[in-house]
Enzyme design. Structure first.
Site, PDB file in Angstrom:
ATOM      1  CE  LYS A  14     -12.747   0.948  -7.041  1.00  0.00           C
ATOM      2  NZ  LYS A  14     -13.057   1.716  -5.778  1.00  0.00           N
ATOM      3  CE  LYS A  51      -7.656  -9.845  -8.576  1.00  0.00           C
ATOM      4  NZ  LYS A  51      -7.040  -9.576  -7.406  1.00  0.00           N
ATOM      5  CE  LYS A  74      -3.949  -2.150   2.109  1.00  0.00           C
ATOM      6  NZ  LYS A  74      -4.564  -2.580   3.527  1.00  0.00           N
TER       7      LYS A  74
END
Ligand code: TRP
Length: 323
Positions: A193, A190, A111
């Protein structure tokens, strides 16, 4: 009957990848297990600090799940922040969790690499997740491969707690579905979003049609044989039984049908598959007060269970100083 538990991120518009990758599996669990499922809005705050969006995404995730078959009679379904005891347990667990364990978190590092701010919530995300599981005595936790380390951390934290204070927490077992298939998106990567290659389930007819028509194919013409090892074929197969797959393969391998025509068929198959779900979704959109009621009842059920696990934790830690 085992207690199966899982949290879902309220991360915006739901797509085929979410559905076939995880949601349909969760919804099946409720038939033979004691399913606990909740929307993790506290977790979502670690990467998105925008009140209006969080509110909207939370309701949207609730409506999505209910429309797709989450049955509040068979399962316990709630919003994480409606049980604030989870924040209490997070604090308690944080004192038996070493900083080193959190620093080894690959999801945390990923992240940061993606540019998220290193706030303390993001850092201790796995402790909140451990609290989610341990507060309700989750025995089986179905998660994707990306959550495997978080689950190992939960086990470490629970074991450490039990050794330090007394054996009161249930150590959960992971349930990682080896054959959760990778659902390809419009471009073959894949479906996600973040790649902007999704087919939404509850989008307008027009949007869904446009997305389906934009699935990337090679340049084989109508009168050529087509390769079944492609995105269009794989996405279509999600909706077909074995026979249907053979027929589709036949269509690819026999000259005469163009990709455009196959995409139109896929579009109508998708619309047919989700028709009732979409109607239900519209209904909930118009009756959000009913959704609030369902979530409230879920939270009441969950809260009673949370107390049964938190009471011994307060006792063995000495927080319950009056007893
Ligand atoms: N971290 C999980 C994810 O991103 C969501 C989650 C939060 C969760 N709490 C949980 C999953 C408890 C299983 C159990 O997918």
């Amino acid at each position: 009957m085992k207690r199966v538990l899982s949290g879902i991120q309220p991360s915006g518009q739901l797509h085929l990848g979410n559905y076939f990758g995880m949601m349909s599996r969760m919804i099946h669990y409720q038939e033979e297990n004691d399913l606990y499922c909740f929307i993790v809005n506290y977790h979502a705050m670690t990467s998105m600090q925008d009140g209006a969006s969080l509110k909207e995404n939370t309701m949207s995730a609730a409506m999505d799940f209910l429309s797709l078959g989450m049955d509040p009679e068979k399962s316990t379904f709630w919003v994480q922040s409606d049980i604030p005891q989870v924040a209490e347990l997070t604090w308690i667990l944080s004192v038996v969790t070493s900083v080193g364990l959190m620093e080894r978190g690959t999801s945390y590092k990923d992240k940061l690499a993606k540019g998220l701010k290193a706030n303390m919530g993001l850092f201790s995300y796995p402790i909140l997740m451990a609290a989610d599981i341990l507060l309700f005595g989750g025995e089986i936790v179905p998660v994707g491969k990306d959550q495997k380390q978080h689950l190992e951390m939960t086990r470490d934290i629970a074991i450490r707690f039990n050794q330090t204070f007394g054996d009161v927490l249930i150590v959960p077992a992971p349930d990682i579905d080896k054959d959760t298939q990778l659902i390809p998106g419009l471009d073959g990567q894949k479906m996600s979003k973040s790649y902007n290659n999704t087919i939404p389930i509850f989008g307008s007819d027009k949007v869904i049609q446009e997305k389906v028509m934009s699935i990337v194919t090679d340049s084989s013409g109508v009168n050529e044989v087509k390769n079944t090892d492609c995105t269009l074929f794989k996405i279509f197969c999600l909706f077909l039984d074995e026979n249907g797959k053979l027929e589709l393969a036949d269509k690819f391998q026999t000259p005469g049908t163009g990709y455009g025509e196959i995409k139109k068929e896929l579009f109508s198959t998708i619309m047919k598959h989700f028709k009732l779900f979409r109607q239900k979704r519209d209904y909930y959109e118009q009756h959000q007060d009913q959704v609030h009621d369902i979530l409230k009842q879920g939270a009441e059920k969950a809260s009673a269970v949370a107390e049964t696990f938190l009471t011994p934790v307060r006792d063995v830690t000495g927080l319950n100083y009056k007893a």
